[in-house]
Design an enzyme around this catalytic site. Structure first.
Site, mmCIF file in Angstrom:
data_model
loop_
_atom_site.group_PDB
_atom_site.id
_atom_site.type_symbol
_atom_site.label_atom_id
_atom_site.label_comp_id
_atom_site.label_asym_id
_atom_site.label_seq_id
_atom_site.Cartn_x
_atom_site.Cartn_y
_atom_site.Cartn_z
ATOM 1 N N ASP A 363 0.865 -1.182 0.000
ATOM 2 C CA ASP A 363 0.000 0.000 0.000
ATOM 3 C C ASP A 363 0.904 1.234 0.000
ATOM 4 O O ASP A 363 1.790 1.371 0.857
ATOM 5 C CB ASP A 363 -0.911 0.001 1.227
ATOM 6 C CG ASP A 363 -1.884 1.171 1.198
ATOM 7 O OD1 ASP A 363 -2.977 1.012 0.663
ATOM 8 O OD2 ASP A 363 -1.521 2.244 1.729
ATOM 9 N N LEU A 364 0.699 2.120 -0.989
ATOM 10 C CA LEU A 364 1.559 3.298 -1.112
ATOM 11 C C LEU A 364 1.227 4.332 -0.039
ATOM 12 O O LEU A 364 0.047 4.587 0.248
ATOM 13 C CB LEU A 364 1.405 3.929 -2.497
ATOM 14 C CG LEU A 364 1.776 3.051 -3.693
ATOM 15 C CD1 LEU A 364 1.623 3.834 -4.992
ATOM 16 C CD2 LEU A 364 3.196 2.510 -3.563
ATOM 17 N N ASP A 406 -4.335 2.339 -4.782
ATOM 18 C CA ASP A 406 -2.872 2.451 -4.683
ATOM 19 C C ASP A 406 -2.293 1.221 -3.990
ATOM 20 O O ASP A 406 -1.285 1.300 -3.302
ATOM 21 C CB ASP A 406 -2.470 3.724 -3.942
ATOM 22 C CG ASP A 406 -3.049 3.795 -2.531
ATOM 23 O OD1 ASP A 406 -3.928 2.978 -2.215
ATOM 24 O OD2 ASP A 406 -2.605 4.653 -1.740
#
Length: 508
Positions: A363-364, A406
């Site tokens: 997960d960014l 994302d």
């Protein structure tokens, strides 16, 4: 004297009517081809939108979990994300019934046609019923009720219906794909039937030409003129497979002159394959075709009128349609459907060969501020860049998919325990954290990574994904760059002490 003017008046009239019918059928075939193209493009859009609904249903659940766990500092951002995803999901779901406009993956409005299929409408109605308990709570939340009780109720409702909604969205995508195949099949049947009528009518024209004159030279000349004025690719081939005549469109399609083409045999320009017939051009290239033949006699000589349909464009569109159903529209990575199938397959392979498998849930961090401040196009550029870097870093045997907005998931089979997975983590972090140029701006993001090793830390594919997801959330909440599903890793590991020649760091 002209061939037609020598014929009796009744014969000339019959010939004129037959030619008009032939031209009408020819234009009908052209219209069907255009309709097939339009239907494929419309179905591709519908499948893409239905696939996005699957992702949005998961983002709703994720957003509710983030709201439930958020503190006062970041609750506003999670609240805005929930509202945007909820409105996009419900508006798009409503468009399947009423049509109108929907928002594409780049936030641009596009026209959308409502579905009349009872199965599609039934799936939409069932989804709306599943959301019926959620709707009043969501509306209160959107209007400003941020109480813990409301947020907890949202989370509980979404968790209870998450799997059912995801299953319904998968059914919606599958049904639209089936409808696309059925419509294309019906149109092709109509196209084939129209071709048969045109061929029978053309045989009637040949008969009238024969009746009007017994001079083969004049007959061939008039026949050539007729063929050149059609919008179909036509050849005349004799009983031995020798090409006798080809119209202008056929000569253009195959790249031969009339003289060069008429010295060739049938098998020099047509050849079969497992996928159907292919045409061979003068330059050696091939293209997908459909062949339709009708035999007729000219001065007691058996000939075959061959219609060649270039279907390479339709094949390309069908491949694009299949690609849309299996890949993320923005990054080109595998989507959830392919990821789930590949995960089950790799788990089965791991069980057979007795080796280990690692799942990385990424997960960014910092993506949303960039997306909000620089715009969605900048956010899309960042996601595409990160996706390409990750893909170029991994091995050919690894699988990478875009799991959500994302979020990315990576399957690394045949891994030698946690020691090797640590090396993979270091490579992933370096390519993710490398600066990215977006226009005149240089930005960077980091990532929270959850890792699960199979079979050491879980016993099935479904548990593998769930534990990696939970580990990622723990890493995000505690501020760690990564976390394993079990507390076997206590700190980061130096890249210098874990060099590997299996993974290449690429930031281009």
């Amino acid at each position: 004297m002209n061939l037609l003017t020598r014929a009796p008046h009744s014969n000339r009239r019959s010939l004129f009517i037959a030619i008009c019918i032939f031209l009408l059928l020819d234009f009908a075939i052209l219209g069907i081809n255009l309709q097939i193209t339009e239907e494929v493009e419309a179905d591709a859009l519908a499948i893409n939108i239905a696939g996005r609904q699957r992702m949005l249903s998961q983002q709703l659940t994720k957003a509710s979990l983030q709201l439930h766990q958020a503190n006062n500092t970041n609750q506003a951002a999670y609240r805005q994300e929930f509202i945007e995803v909820y409105r996009l999901f419900t508006n798009t779901l409503f468009a399947f019934k009423t049509g109108g406009q929907v928002t594409d993956t780049r936030d641009k409005p596009i026209p959308f046609i409502a579905f009349e299929d009872t199965e599609v409408l039934g799936i939409v109605e069932t989804t709306e019923q599943a959301l019926s308990n959620l709707k009043p709570m969501a509306e209160r939340f959107i209007q400003g009720d941020n109480s813990p009780a409301t947020i907890t109720a949202l989370k509980s409702s979404l968790e209870a219906n998450n799997r059912a909604i995801l299953t319904l969205m998968n059914q919606l995508t599958t049904r639209i794909e089936d409808m696309s195949g059925e419509k294309t099949s019906r149109l092709r049947q109509a196209q084939f039937f129209t071709f048969l009528l045109a061929l029978f009518n053309f045989a009637h024209i040949i008969r009238l030409f024969r009746k009007s004159s017994q001079h083969s030279g004049q007959l061939i000349k008039r026949l050539s003129e007729l063929l050149d004025n059609t919008s179909s690719c036509l050849l005349i081939i004799d009983e031995g497979g020798q090409v006798c005549m080809a119209n202008a469109l056929c000569r253009e399609a195959f790249g031969y002159s009339q003289q060069d083409l008429t010295i060739l045999k049938r098998d020099a320009i047509f050849h079969p394959s497992e996928d159907g017939w292919f045409g061979r051009r003068s330059n050696g290239t091939h293209f997908a075709i459909e062949l339709h033949e009708k035999e007729f006699y000219l001065d007691d000589r058996l000939l075959y009128l061959t219609t060649v349909i270039d279907i390479s464009h339709h094949r390309d569109r069908e491949r694009e349609l299949a690609d849309l159903a299996n890949h993320d529209a923005l990054t080109g990575l595998a989507n959830r459907r392919v990821f789930y199938d590949r995960l089950e397959l790799e788990v089965a392979h791991t069980d057979r060969n007795g080796r280990s498998l690692a799942l990385f849930f990424i997960d960014l961090n910092g993506f949303k501020p960039i997306n909000d401040t620089l715009g969605h196009e900048a956010g899309d550029t960042l996601l595409i860049t990160i996706a390409n870097r990750l893909k170029n870093t991994l091995r050919m045997t690894d699988t990478i998919a875009r799991y959500g907005g994302d979020e990315f998931v990576i399957i690394v089979p045949a891994i030698h325990g946690q020691h090797e997975s640590d090396k993979v983590i270091q490579c992933l972090q370096k390519v993710i954290e490398a600066p990215i140029d977006i226009g005149e701006q240089t930005v960077s993001v980091s990532a929270s990574i959850g890792i699960t090793l199979y079979p050491d830390q879980c016993s099935c594919a479904e548990q593998l994904l769930a534990t990696a997801d939970a580990a990622m959330y723990e890493a995000k909440q505690t501020g760690q760059p990564y976390r394993y599903a079990s507390p076997t890793v206590t700190g980061p590991i130096s890249v210098a002490s874990h060099q590997s020649n299996q993974y290449v760091i690429t930031t281009d």
